[in-house]
Design a protein around this motif. Sequence first.
Motif, short mmCIF file in Angstrom:
data_model
loop_
_atom_site.label_atom_id
_atom_site.label_comp_id
_atom_site.label_asym_id
_atom_site.label_seq_id
_atom_site.Cartn_x
_atom_site.Cartn_y
_atom_site.Cartn_z
N GLU A 147 0.85 -1.19 0.00
CA GLU A 147 0.00 0.00 0.00
C GLU A 147 0.89 1.24 0.00
O GLU A 147 2.05 1.20 0.41
CB GLU A 147 -0.95 0.01 1.20
N THR A 200 0.80 5.82 0.17
CA THR A 200 0.16 7.13 0.29
C THR A 200 1.15 8.18 -0.18
O THR A 200 2.34 8.11 0.16
CB THR A 200 -0.27 7.42 1.74
N ARG A 245 -4.18 4.65 9.63
CA ARG A 245 -5.52 4.99 9.17
C ARG A 245 -6.48 5.17 10.35
O ARG A 245 -6.27 4.62 11.44
CB ARG A 245 -6.06 3.90 8.24
N THR A 246 -7.55 5.92 10.09
CA THR A 246 -8.62 6.08 11.07
C THR A 246 -9.50 4.83 11.05
O THR A 246 -9.33 3.94 10.20
CB THR A 246 -9.47 7.31 10.75
N GLY A 278 -10.98 4.12 7.80
CA GLY A 278 -10.07 3.83 6.70
C GLY A 278 -9.34 5.00 6.09
O GLY A 278 -8.52 4.82 5.19
N LYS A 279 -9.59 6.22 6.56
CA LYS A 279 -8.89 7.38 6.02
C LYS A 279 -7.46 7.44 6.55
O LYS A 279 -7.21 7.13 7.72
CB LYS A 279 -9.64 8.67 6.38
N VAL A 280 -6.55 7.85 5.68
CA VAL A 280 -5.14 7.93 6.07
C VAL A 280 -4.92 9.07 7.05
O VAL A 280 -5.41 10.19 6.85
CB VAL A 280 -4.24 8.15 4.82
N LYS A 281 -4.22 8.80 8.13
CA LYS A 281 -3.85 9.83 9.12
C LYS A 281 -2.62 10.58 8.62
O LYS A 281 -1.50 10.30 9.02
CB LYS A 281 -3.60 9.20 10.48
N LYS A 282 -2.87 11.52 7.72
CA LYS A 282 -1.75 12.20 7.06
C LYS A 282 -0.94 13.07 8.02
O LYS A 282 0.23 13.34 7.79
CB LYS A 282 -2.25 13.01 5.87
#
Length: 505
Positions: A427, A429, A486-487, A490-494
Amino acid sequence: MNDDKCFDTVAKVWQKRIEITPNSIFLAENGHHYTYNQINYLVQKQEKRLLSYGVKKGDIISLQFELDVEGIVNILACINLHLVINPLNPHFDMDEVKNLVYRFKPYLIITQQSERGRDTLFRLNNLTNYRIDTYEDCKVFIRNSHEICLAKEKNETNNPVVILNTSGTTGVPKGVVLTNKNVLSAEYAYNKAFNVNNHDMIAIASGMYHAIGFHHGLVSTIIAGSAMAILRHYSIDNVVDLIKNEPITFIDSVSTVIYDILFNATDLGKLNRLICGGDKIQPDLLKKADKRGIPLYNCYGLTEAVPCSYTPQAYFEQHNHMTAAIKPMEGIEMRIINHGKVITTSNIQGSIEVKGPVIFKEYLFNSEKTKSSFDDGWFITGDNGHYNYDHLLVIDGRESDKIIRGGENISSQAVEEKVKHCQNVKEVTILGIPDVRLGQRIGAFIALKDKNQPFNKQTLIDELNNRSVDKKFWPEKIWIVNSIPRTANGKVKKYILKQMVEGEK
């Protein structure tokens, strides 16, 4: 735009300029100088050629040229004939170009043979629904029928004059439709803000497919009766020679070019100001400009709103040349929205929205995207900002996943799509990494399928290169991580990834 100019078109402004200053220098290229009249003679010849292809008012004409006299002549000829120009970046890959042709269906495509192999359209020997003609170093694709006409308004100032391509988070170029009113109101305000007059000569490093090149180079120059010097191929050595050999008074460009000038040009010649657009100005760049003794002003805008704000000279002086804070240009309104409320106090971040005559008409053939880009008549820029204590606006960065590298918009999603298909990538990002020269670089955070298999930046680049992935999508720095944070949804913790980057400084 002033009342006496409200019915102007770019074509009328060009004709007025020919009448007023026919023998003034308009264009410099490779040491050759062309007056307004000399360029107009070439423009009239090209108009006859275009008419021979059966062009009609409102036709879309795609032009793929390097930054040279021939390309500018074609643009002006199209404008005079009330055609709608769609300048194509010569760096577009074939997929991007074909996508635009399929969606926009231009009546003519005029493409120039490139000296450096960037002839993505010129090397095509056929194109569905088009026949081909050639002249000099150009190839012309003529559509079999007139399917699109964009001249629909009785008042010509409200008709489109140019379609500039911009990429959003999807990576698919959008066609930003700009009318005569949009372009002229922008450049009258720009010339007033930066005091561009007939004694100026601007050096252009951005192609006419870019808002800086078309607006602040071509149109601003015509309005002011000033001159412009152009470079077909950008390199800092070429810029240095231009500054040395021509009376260049100012340069408006992206942070990459400004960086190169300040750090590499020993002699700044007659330069008296630099203007940086297309990205947030890094503090180190302001410091270098101050050390070199030349003002560096911020000019904030987007392809959809070129420009909408600037750093006033008086404010810049008051703050010892170390501010990029901005105020709206003449005729423009700006506001900050936070959770649906208009922010008026200092140091509260929100979304920047803009309203005024410079705001684009629409995204071509994308009414849904056009509608979603406005908030009750206000254009949603996609940038965050806040007011400082003087109530000037400070740009904080993008809300979206767009990376602005050297003034070019690059979709992080598009880069992720290229990288995730590499063999050992589990994966990935992509983030924009702050950079003083380019504004941002492409950073990749990668979790591997097999941690025991050797993997580094060169491994990644070699694989992307072997798969013919365009260089602009290559990550410039990579971090190998155990997993992408990720949260719960599923959102990336940028913010965690950004902390990793900041921890390395």
